[in-house]
Design a protein around this motif. Structure first.
Motif, PDB file in Angstrom:
ATOM      1  N   THR A   5       2.358  10.114   5.709  1.00 15.57           N
ATOM      2  CA  THR A   5       3.175   8.904   5.734  1.00 15.57           C
ATOM      3  C   THR A   5       4.363   8.930   4.784  1.00 15.57           C
ATOM      4  N   ASN A 125       2.695   2.778   3.655  1.00  9.79           N
ATOM      5  CA  ASN A 125       3.173   3.262   4.952  1.00  9.79           C
ATOM      6  C   ASN A 125       2.024   3.488   5.927  1.00  9.79           C
ATOM      7  N   THR A 129       1.625   1.771   9.578  1.00  6.17           N
ATOM      8  CA  THR A 129       1.496   2.599  10.777  1.00  6.17           C
ATOM      9  C   THR A 129       0.237   2.256  11.559  1.00  6.17           C
ATOM     10  N   THR A 132       0.520  -1.232  13.242  1.00  7.56           N
ATOM     11  CA  THR A 132       1.341  -1.167  14.455  1.00  7.56           C
ATOM     12  C   THR A 132       0.574  -0.521  15.600  1.00  7.56           C
TER      13      THR A 132
END
Length: 145
Positions: A5, A125, A129, A132
């Motif tokens: 990430t 991050n 991720t 999402t």
């Protein structure tokens, strides 16, 4: 299984030297100055995710991610260069000095990335991720810890 990430690109200047115990550096010293470019990659290892870390209730999901970790720090040899090298009048260049200095540079790059908060950025991050991704899979309520 790795979710990478964060990639930090770092530059630093590292000096290496060898000295004689008896003679001054002007006669028997060896010094090198490297301009080093490298990168550190961090993220989370999804293989460490356990079944109890994922809780699904209808269209809601709660995931507790494993701790972020620094996967690798490496020097880009194409962009790293010797800036200066000097040897004493009575000695030749030590063939191992550049390798030893590069190893120290890699350690320094790793230390700098950790000090700059790469693990915190990797975790943040990773959470974004995975959140999402889970919304994309159709969950209506997503909680990633």
């Amino acid at each position: 299984n790795r979710l990478e990430t964060v990639v930090y690109s770092l530059d630093t200047v590292i000096e290496g030297s060898k000295s004689s115990a008896v003679l001054p550096d002007l006669l028997a010293g060896d010094r090198i100055l490297l301009i080093v470019h490298g990168q550190s990659i961090a993220g989370i290892d999804l293989s460490e995710l356990r079944s109890e870390d994922v809780r699904i209730d209808g269209r809601s999901i709660r995931v507790t991610l494993p701790a972020s970790e620094l996967f690798i720090t490496s020097i880009d040899n194409q962009r790293t260069r010797v800036y200066a090298r000097s040897t004493g009048l009575l000695t030749s260049a030590d063939q191992n000095l550049e390798s030893e200095t590069r190893t120290r540079a890699e350690d320094q790059l790793q230390k700098d990335a950790l000090g700059d908060g790469i693990l915190d950025a990797a975790r943040k991050n990773a959470r974004a991720t995975v959140t999402t991704l889970l919304y994309g899979l159709g969950f209506q309520h997503v909680d990633v810890m």
